[in-house]
Design a protein around this motif. Sequence first.
Motif, PDB file in Angstrom:
ATOM      1  N   MET A 184      39.628  17.538 -80.395  1.00  0.00           N
ATOM      2  CA  MET A 184      40.878  17.301 -79.701  1.00  0.00           C
ATOM      3  C   MET A 184      41.657  16.189 -80.407  1.00  0.00           C
ATOM      4  SD  MET A 184      41.224  16.355 -75.719  1.00  0.00           S
ATOM      5  CE  MET A 184      42.509  17.088 -74.825  1.00  0.00           C
ATOM      6  N   SER A 185      42.926  16.440 -80.679  1.00  0.00           N
ATOM      7  CA  SER A 185      43.718  15.458 -81.415  1.00  0.00           C
ATOM      8  C   SER A 185      44.311  14.417 -80.469  1.00  0.00           C
ATOM      9  CB  SER A 185      44.841  16.161 -82.179  1.00  0.00           C
ATOM     10  OG  SER A 185      45.777  16.693 -81.280  1.00  0.00           O
ATOM     11  N   GLU A 186      44.550  13.231 -81.022  1.00  0.00           N
ATOM     12  CA  GLU A 186      45.235  12.180 -80.281  1.00  0.00           C
ATOM     13  C   GLU A 186      46.714  12.526 -80.247  1.00  0.00           C
ATOM     14  OE1 GLU A 186      44.219   8.093 -81.690  1.00  0.00           O
ATOM     15  OE2 GLU A 186      43.314   9.257 -83.313  1.00  0.00           O
ATOM     16  N   GLN A 187      47.348  12.286 -79.138  1.00  0.00           N
ATOM     17  CA  GLN A 187      48.797  12.442 -79.070  1.00  0.00           C
ATOM     18  C   GLN A 187      49.405  11.175 -78.503  1.00  0.00           C
ATOM     19  OE1 GLN A 187      50.106  16.031 -77.071  1.00  0.00           O
ATOM     20  NE2 GLN A 187      50.248  17.008 -79.075  1.00  0.00           N
ATOM     21  N   ARG A 188      50.584  10.851 -79.012  1.00  0.00           N
ATOM     22  CA  ARG A 188      51.309   9.663 -78.568  1.00  0.00           C
ATOM     23  C   ARG A 188      52.754  10.092 -78.320  1.00  0.00           C
ATOM     24  NH1 ARG A 188      50.249   3.875 -77.850  1.00  0.00           N
ATOM     25  NH2 ARG A 188      48.253   4.399 -78.744  1.00  0.00           N
ATOM     26  N   PRO A 189      53.024  10.671 -77.118  1.00  0.00           N
ATOM     27  CA  PRO A 189      54.401  11.086 -76.818  1.00  0.00           C
ATOM     28  C   PRO A 189      55.341   9.890 -76.779  1.00  0.00           C
ATOM     29  CG  PRO A 189      52.835  12.048 -75.264  1.00  0.00           C
ATOM     30  CD  PRO A 189      52.083  11.007 -76.062  1.00  0.00           C
ATOM     31  N   PRO A 190      56.626  10.117 -76.991  1.00  0.00           N
ATOM     32  CA  PRO A 190      57.236  11.413 -77.274  1.00  0.00           C
ATOM     33  C   PRO A 190      56.919  11.889 -78.694  1.00  0.00           C
ATOM     34  CG  PRO A 190      58.923   9.704 -77.174  1.00  0.00           C
ATOM     35  CD  PRO A 190      57.611   9.048 -76.840  1.00  0.00           C
ATOM     36  N   LEU A 191      56.950  13.223 -78.839  1.00  0.00           N
ATOM     37  CA  LEU A 191      56.587  13.858 -80.098  1.00  0.00           C
ATOM     38  C   LEU A 191      57.830  14.287 -80.863  1.00  0.00           C
ATOM     39  CD1 LEU A 191      53.776  16.192 -78.686  1.00  0.00           C
ATOM     40  CD2 LEU A 191      53.563  13.839 -79.507  1.00  0.00           C
ATOM     41  N   PRO A 192      57.737  14.343 -82.197  1.00  0.00           N
ATOM     42  CA  PRO A 192      58.856  14.878 -82.969  1.00  0.00           C
ATOM     43  C   PRO A 192      58.956  16.393 -82.767  1.00  0.00           C
ATOM     44  CG  PRO A 192      57.047  14.217 -84.430  1.00  0.00           C
ATOM     45  CD  PRO A 192      56.650  13.857 -83.035  1.00  0.00           C
ATOM     46  N   PRO A 193      60.138  16.945 -83.008  1.00  0.00           N
ATOM     47  CA  PRO A 193      61.359  16.325 -83.495  1.00  0.00           C
ATOM     48  C   PRO A 193      62.015  15.487 -82.391  1.00  0.00           C
ATOM     49  CG  PRO A 193      61.769  18.648 -83.084  1.00  0.00           C
ATOM     50  CD  PRO A 193      60.304  18.402 -82.831  1.00  0.00           C
ATOM     51  N   PHE A 194      62.590  14.354 -82.801  1.00  0.00           N
ATOM     52  CA  PHE A 194      63.147  13.405 -81.853  1.00  0.00           C
ATOM     53  C   PHE A 194      64.602  13.714 -81.531  1.00  0.00           C
ATOM     54  CE2 PHE A 194      59.832  10.953 -84.110  1.00  0.00           C
ATOM     55  CZ  PHE A 194      59.001  10.713 -83.030  1.00  0.00           C
ATOM     56  N   THR A 195      64.928  13.535 -80.267  1.00  0.00           N
ATOM     57  CA  THR A 195      66.314  13.505 -79.815  1.00  0.00           C
ATOM     58  C   THR A 195      66.699  12.029 -79.741  1.00  0.00           C
ATOM     59  OG1 THR A 195      65.713  13.325 -77.483  1.00  0.00           O
ATOM     60  CG2 THR A 195      65.939  15.574 -78.385  1.00  0.00           C
ATOM     61  N   GLU A 196      67.948  11.746 -79.475  1.00  0.00           N
ATOM     62  CA  GLU A 196      68.319  10.330 -79.327  1.00  0.00           C
ATOM     63  C   GLU A 196      67.531   9.696 -78.181  1.00  0.00           C
ATOM     64  OE1 GLU A 196      71.991   7.234 -78.997  1.00  0.00           O
ATOM     65  OE2 GLU A 196      72.277   9.185 -79.931  1.00  0.00           O
ATOM     66  N   GLU A 197      67.394  10.414 -77.080  1.00  0.00           N
ATOM     67  CA  GLU A 197      66.661   9.880 -75.927  1.00  0.00           C
ATOM     68  C   GLU A 197      65.192   9.626 -76.261  1.00  0.00           C
ATOM     69  OE1 GLU A 197      65.260  11.115 -71.401  1.00  0.00           O
ATOM     70  OE2 GLU A 197      66.687  12.397 -72.454  1.00  0.00           O
ATOM     71  N   THR A 198      64.510  10.593 -76.905  1.00  0.00           N
ATOM     72  CA  THR A 198      63.087  10.394 -77.193  1.00  0.00           C
ATOM     73  C   THR A 198      62.877   9.360 -78.298  1.00  0.00           C
ATOM     74  OG1 THR A 198      62.979  12.316 -78.686  1.00  0.00           O
ATOM     75  CG2 THR A 198      62.441  12.681 -76.343  1.00  0.00           C
ATOM     76  N   ALA A 199      63.823   9.261 -79.239  1.00  0.00           N
ATOM     77  CA  ALA A 199      63.724   8.219 -80.268  1.00  0.00           C
ATOM     78  C   ALA A 199      63.826   6.847 -79.620  1.00  0.00           C
ATOM     79  CB  ALA A 199      64.798   8.410 -81.328  1.00  0.00           C
ATOM     80  N   ARG A 200      64.748   6.683 -78.657  1.00  0.00           N
ATOM     81  CA  ARG A 200      64.870   5.395 -77.962  1.00  0.00           C
ATOM     82  C   ARG A 200      63.583   5.057 -77.199  1.00  0.00           C
ATOM     83  NH1 ARG A 200      69.763   3.384 -78.574  1.00  0.00           N
ATOM     84  NH2 ARG A 200      71.507   4.806 -78.918  1.00  0.00           N
ATOM     85  N   LEU A 201      62.979   6.055 -76.573  1.00  0.00           N
ATOM     86  CA  LEU A 201      61.714   5.833 -75.870  1.00  0.00           C
ATOM     87  C   LEU A 201      60.615   5.408 -76.849  1.00  0.00           C
ATOM     88  CD1 LEU A 201      61.733   8.863 -73.399  1.00  0.00           C
ATOM     89  CD2 LEU A 201      61.986   6.434 -72.797  1.00  0.00           C
ATOM     90  N   LYS A 202      60.592   6.034 -78.018  1.00  0.00           N
ATOM     91  CA  LYS A 202      59.582   5.696 -79.023  1.00  0.00           C
ATOM     92  C   LYS A 202      59.772   4.263 -79.512  1.00  0.00           C
ATOM     93  CE  LYS A 202      56.371   8.079 -81.209  1.00  0.00           C
ATOM     94  NZ  LYS A 202      55.217   8.575 -80.457  1.00  0.00           N
ATOM     95  N   VAL A 203      61.016   3.873 -79.723  1.00  0.00           N
ATOM     96  CA  VAL A 203      61.312   2.511 -80.182  1.00  0.00           C
ATOM     97  C   VAL A 203      60.880   1.492 -79.128  1.00  0.00           C
ATOM     98  CG1 VAL A 203      63.173   0.912 -80.792  1.00  0.00           C
ATOM     99  CG2 VAL A 203      63.149   3.234 -81.756  1.00  0.00           C
ATOM    100  N   ARG A 204      61.191   1.767 -77.867  1.00  0.00           N
ATOM    101  CA  ARG A 204      60.812   0.821 -76.807  1.00  0.00           C
ATOM    102  C   ARG A 204      59.294   0.753 -76.661  1.00  0.00           C
ATOM    103  NH1 ARG A 204      63.106  -2.899 -72.997  1.00  0.00           N
ATOM    104  NH2 ARG A 204      61.207  -3.827 -72.194  1.00  0.00           N
ATOM    105  N   ALA A 205      58.619   1.882 -76.794  1.00  0.00           N
ATOM    106  CA  ALA A 205      57.152   1.872 -76.718  1.00  0.00           C
ATOM    107  C   ALA A 205      56.562   1.025 -77.843  1.00  0.00           C
ATOM    108  CB  ALA A 205      56.610   3.298 -76.772  1.00  0.00           C
ATOM    109  N   ALA A 206      57.140   1.121 -79.043  1.00  0.00           N
ATOM    110  CA  ALA A 206      56.660   0.306 -80.165  1.00  0.00           C
ATOM    111  C   ALA A 206      56.916  -1.175 -79.890  1.00  0.00           C
ATOM    112  CB  ALA A 206      57.347   0.738 -81.464  1.00  0.00           C
ATOM    113  N   GLU A 207      58.106  -1.501 -79.398  1.00  0.00           N
ATOM    114  CA  GLU A 207      58.418  -2.893 -79.059  1.00  0.00           C
ATOM    115  C   GLU A 207      57.422  -3.428 -78.035  1.00  0.00           C
ATOM    116  OE1 GLU A 207      61.598  -5.086 -76.238  1.00  0.00           O
ATOM    117  OE2 GLU A 207      62.535  -3.877 -77.836  1.00  0.00           O
ATOM    118  N   ASP A 208      57.178  -2.650 -76.987  1.00  0.00           N
ATOM    119  CA  ASP A 208      56.246  -3.085 -75.944  1.00  0.00           C
ATOM    120  C   ASP A 208      54.844  -3.311 -76.507  1.00  0.00           C
ATOM    121  OD1 ASP A 208      58.351  -2.851 -74.165  1.00  0.00           O
ATOM    122  OD2 ASP A 208      57.581  -1.020 -73.212  1.00  0.00           O
ATOM    123  N   GLY A 209      54.399  -2.408 -77.371  1.00  0.00           N
ATOM    124  CA  GLY A 209      53.078  -2.565 -77.971  1.00  0.00           C
ATOM    125  C   GLY A 209      52.977  -3.840 -78.781  1.00  0.00           C
TER     126      GLY A 209
END
Length: 156
Positions: free
Chosen positions: A1-26
């Motif tokens: 079973m593979s690891e997943q870290r949503p949101p997944l690509p391809p990114f929309t503006e909304e999912t890219a913003r979520l990914k950026v905030r998740a990275a900042e929080d981490g």
Amino acid sequence: MSEQRPPLPPFTEETARLKVRAAEDGWNSRDPRRVSLAYTPDSRWRNRAEFVTGREEIVGFLTRKWRREHEYRLIKELWAHTGDRIAVRFAYEWHDDSGQWFRSYGNENWEFDQDGLMARRHASINDLPIAEDERLFHWPLGRRPDDHPGLTDLGL
């Protein structure tokens, strides 16, 4: 079973913003092991002039980083996105062992695998010494509060 870290690509503006905030929080957690799990096991980084490969090297890099960068607080902002790539700009504030404060500015280019794990990270960063009364990031250590201004709002 593979690891997943949503949101997944391809990114929309909304999912890219979520990914950026998740990275900042981490990164604001300052927990090297937790942060490393957002990257592929063989992730490749260029951070300034240092080259890092794989999660264990990421943990070592971040452990060293946060031993010398005290009171670290980071804000990331989406710059651009397409498909499996995101570009961000960021700033973080910290002080060294002598009490000298810095604001570090930079840009990162990220590439993700199909499971949403970051496979490549290229970071360019500059450090600006600042006086303590010039600091702009004043939230308690940890996650930036949702109502705290971002980079654009702060004029950065």
